[in-house]
Design an enzyme around this catalytic site. Structure first.
Site, PDB file in Angstrom:
ATOM      1  N   LYS A 101      42.830  32.718  28.728  1.00  0.00           N
ATOM      2  CA  LYS A 101      43.496  33.294  30.134  1.00  0.00           C
ATOM      3  C   LYS A 101      42.764  34.920  30.555  1.00  0.00           C
ATOM      4  O   LYS A 101      42.463  35.668  29.765  1.00  0.00           O
ATOM      5  CB  LYS A 101      44.512  33.969  30.821  1.00  0.00           C
ATOM      6  CG  LYS A 101      44.675  34.130  32.624  1.00  0.00           C
ATOM      7  CD  LYS A 101      45.964  34.692  32.860  1.00  0.00           C
ATOM      8  CE  LYS A 101      45.600  35.857  34.386  1.00  0.00           C
ATOM      9  NZ  LYS A 101      47.393  35.085  34.152  1.00  0.00           N
ATOM     10  N   LYS A 155      42.244  28.840  31.809  1.00  0.00           N
ATOM     11  CA  LYS A 155      41.925  29.676  33.640  1.00  0.00           C
ATOM     12  C   LYS A 155      41.081  30.840  33.501  1.00  0.00           C
ATOM     13  O   LYS A 155      41.050  31.612  32.844  1.00  0.00           O
ATOM     14  CB  LYS A 155      43.511  30.256  33.248  1.00  0.00           C
ATOM     15  CG  LYS A 155      43.310  30.246  35.203  1.00  0.00           C
ATOM     16  CD  LYS A 155      44.872  31.170  35.060  1.00  0.00           C
ATOM     17  CE  LYS A 155      45.056  31.665  35.874  1.00  0.00           C
ATOM     18  NZ  LYS A 155      46.235  32.586  36.988  1.00  0.00           N
TER      19      LYS A 155
HETATM   20  C1  PBG Z   1      50.138  36.762  37.327  1.00  0.00           C
HETATM   21  C2  PBG Z   1      48.718  35.554  37.074  1.00  0.00           C
HETATM   22  C3  PBG Z   1      46.804  35.364  38.173  1.00  0.00           C
HETATM   23  C4  PBG Z   1      47.162  33.986  38.561  1.00  0.00           C
HETATM   24  C5  PBG Z   1      48.533  33.175  37.826  1.00  0.00           C
HETATM   25  N1  PBG Z   1      49.284  33.886  37.396  1.00  0.00           N
HETATM   26  C6  PBG Z   1      46.485  36.379  38.747  1.00  0.00           C
HETATM   27  C7  PBG Z   1      45.944  37.863  37.713  1.00  0.00           C
HETATM   28  O1  PBG Z   1      46.267  37.490  35.971  1.00  0.00           O
HETATM   29  O2  PBG Z   1      45.688  38.486  37.699  1.00  0.00           O
HETATM   30  C8  PBG Z   1      45.146  33.361  39.266  1.00  0.00           C
HETATM   31  C9  PBG Z   1      46.280  32.686  39.492  1.00  0.00           C
HETATM   32  C10 PBG Z   1      44.844  32.692  41.097  1.00  0.00           C
HETATM   33  O3  PBG Z   1      44.015  33.159  40.782  1.00  0.00           O
HETATM   34  O4  PBG Z   1      44.517  31.233  41.457  1.00  0.00           O
HETATM   35  N2  PBG Z   1      49.097  37.076  36.033  1.00  0.00           N
HETATM   36 ZN    ZN Z   2      50.763  38.899  35.420  1.00  0.00          ZN
END
Ligand code: PBG
Ligand code: ZN
Length: 319
Positions: free
Chosen positions: A193, A246
Site C-alpha cells: 500500500k 493499492k
Molecule cells: C484506511 C484505508 C484507506 C483506503 C482504504 N483503507 C485510506 C488511507 O490509507 O488513507 C483508501 C481507499 C480508497 O482511496 O479508495 N487505511
Molecule cells: Zn488507516
C-alpha cells in the site's frame, strides 16, 4: 506478399473473442460500501458520485442487490459514532461496521464480507495506529488491530483485510483469529500500500485524513518496487491468504511483478481517486464511461490481478 498478418485474427468480434487473453467478469469484483449510524440514511458522497453513506438497514438492501447482480463480495468501511486516541470504536460490537456485518451475513449469507481493518477512521488524530508523540507505535498498534479483526470475525466477516501497513500485523492477526477458533477466516493483506494522493476522496468520505503530518512513516514510497516484493514475501510468510496492491492504475507494473513472483491470489484496489477522475471526466462528457471502466478493469486483470476492489463494481454489473 506479407506472410505474417496479426490483423487476420482481428477481423470480427467472434474471432477476437476466441483469441482474447483476459476476460473480465462481475465475479472478479469486490464492492466497497460505507456504513454510518442511524436509520434510513442514504447520502451521496460528494467526491465519489454514485457512492453513498448508508445506515445499516440501507446497507442490507444494497447487499441484496449486489448479490443478485452476481458480485460475490463487499468490503465494509465505517464511520463511527465516536473517536478517541486509540480508536476504540473500531472494535465496538455496537458500531456501524460490526452491526452491518451481522445484518448482511444474516440477510445474504452467500455474499462474502471483507472487513477493512484499520484505525484511522476511529482515532481522533486520524492516524492508522496508536501514537507515541508524533510516531505511530507499531507494536502497541498490533494489539489493537487484533481486537478489531476478532470483533469483525465475530460479526460475520469472511475475510479480514488489514490496511494499516504496520510491520508484523498479519502474524498478529492470524494468531488472534486462531486463538478464537476463526481458522477459516482468511486474511487479505494490503501488503503493498503506497502513500498515495489517490486516497483523497476516500479520506473525505471516511473522515479519516490525518490531523497532522502524513502516512509516509508506514505506507510505502511510490518510488519503490523492490520493496514491494519484500512486503509481499513477509506477509506471505506471516500467513496472508491473498496479497493486495493499492492503488491500481499507476501501479500495474507492481501487480505484474508480484504476479510473476508468487503462487497466491493477487488483488488490486482501484481506489477512490482513480474512480473520481473517471466519474468527473465522464460527467463532463470528455470520456466514454462504460468503455473506460471496462478498459481499466481489464488492464488490472491483464497485469495479473485475480480480483479487483472497485467502486465501479455496481455500475459494471449493471452495464
Ligand atoms: C484506511 C484505508 C484507506 C483506503 C482504504 N483503507 C485510506 C488511507 O490509507 O488513507 C483508501 C481507499 C480508497 O482511496 O479508495 N487505511
Ligand atoms: Zn488507516
Amino acid at each position: 506478399m506479407l506472410k505474417l498478418r496479426p490483423r487476420r485474427l482481428r477481423l470480427n468480434e467472434n474471432l477476437r473473442s476466441m483469441i482474447r487473453e483476459t476476460n473480465l467478469s462481475v465475479k472478479d469484483l469486490i464492492y466497497p460500501i460505507f456504513v454510518v449510524a442511524g436509520e434510513n440514511v442514504r447520502e451521496e458522497i460528494p467526491s465519489m458520485p454514485d457512492c453513498y453513506h448508508l445506515s445499516v438497514d440501507n446497507a442490507v438492501k444494497l447487499a441484496k442487490k449486489i448479490s443478485a447482480l452476481g458480485i460475490p463480495a463487499v468490503e465494509i468501511f465505517g464511520l463511527p459514532e465516536y473517536k478517541d486516541e486509540i480508536g476504540s470504536s473500531a472494535w465496538d460490537m455496537k458500531s456501524p461496521v460490526q452491526r452491518a456485518m451481522t445484518a448482511i451475513k444474516k440477510a445474504v449469507p452467500e455474499l462474502i464480507i471483507v472487513g477493512d481493518v484499520c484505525l484511522c477512521q476511529y482515532t481522533s488524530h486520524g492516524h492508522c495506529g496508536k501514537l507515541c508523540g508524533h510516531y505511530v507505535d507499531n507494536d502497541e498498534t498490533l494489539k489493537l488491530l487484533q481486537k478489531v479483526a476478532v470483533s469483525q470475525a465475530e460479526s460475520g466477516a469472511d475475510i479480514i483485510a488489514p490496511s494499516d501497513m504496520m510491520d508484523g500485523r498479519i502474524a498478529a492477526i492470524r494468531d488472534a483469529l486462531d486463538v478464537k477458533n476463526f481458522f477459516n477466516v482468511s486474511i487479505m493483506s494490503y501488503a503493498v500500500k503506497y502513500a498515495s494522493a489517490y486516497y483523497g476522496p476516500f479520506r473525505d468520505a471516511a473522515d479519516s485524513a490525518p490531523q497532522f503530518g502524513d502516512r509516509k512513516q508506514y505506507q510505502m514510497d511510490f518510488a519503490n518496487s523492490r520493496e514491494a516484493l519484500k512486503e509481499v514475501e513477509l506477509d506471505l510468510a506471516e500467513g496472508a491468504d491473498i496479497i493486495m496492491i493499492k492503488p491500481a492504475l499507476a501501479y500495474l507494473d507492481i501487480v505484474g511483478k508480484v504476479r510473476e513472483k508468487i503462487n497466491r491470489p493477487v488483488a488490486v484496489y482501484n481506489v477512490s481517486g482513480e474512480y473520481a477522475m473517471v466519474k468527473a471526466a465522464a460527467a463532463n462528457g470528455w470520456i466514454d464511461y462504460k468503455r473506460i471502466v471496462v478498459e481499466n478493469l481489464t488492464a488490472m486483470k491483464r497485469a495479473g490481478a485475480d480480483m479487483i476492489i472497485t467502486y465501479h463494481a455496481l455500475d459494471f454489473a449493471q452495464f
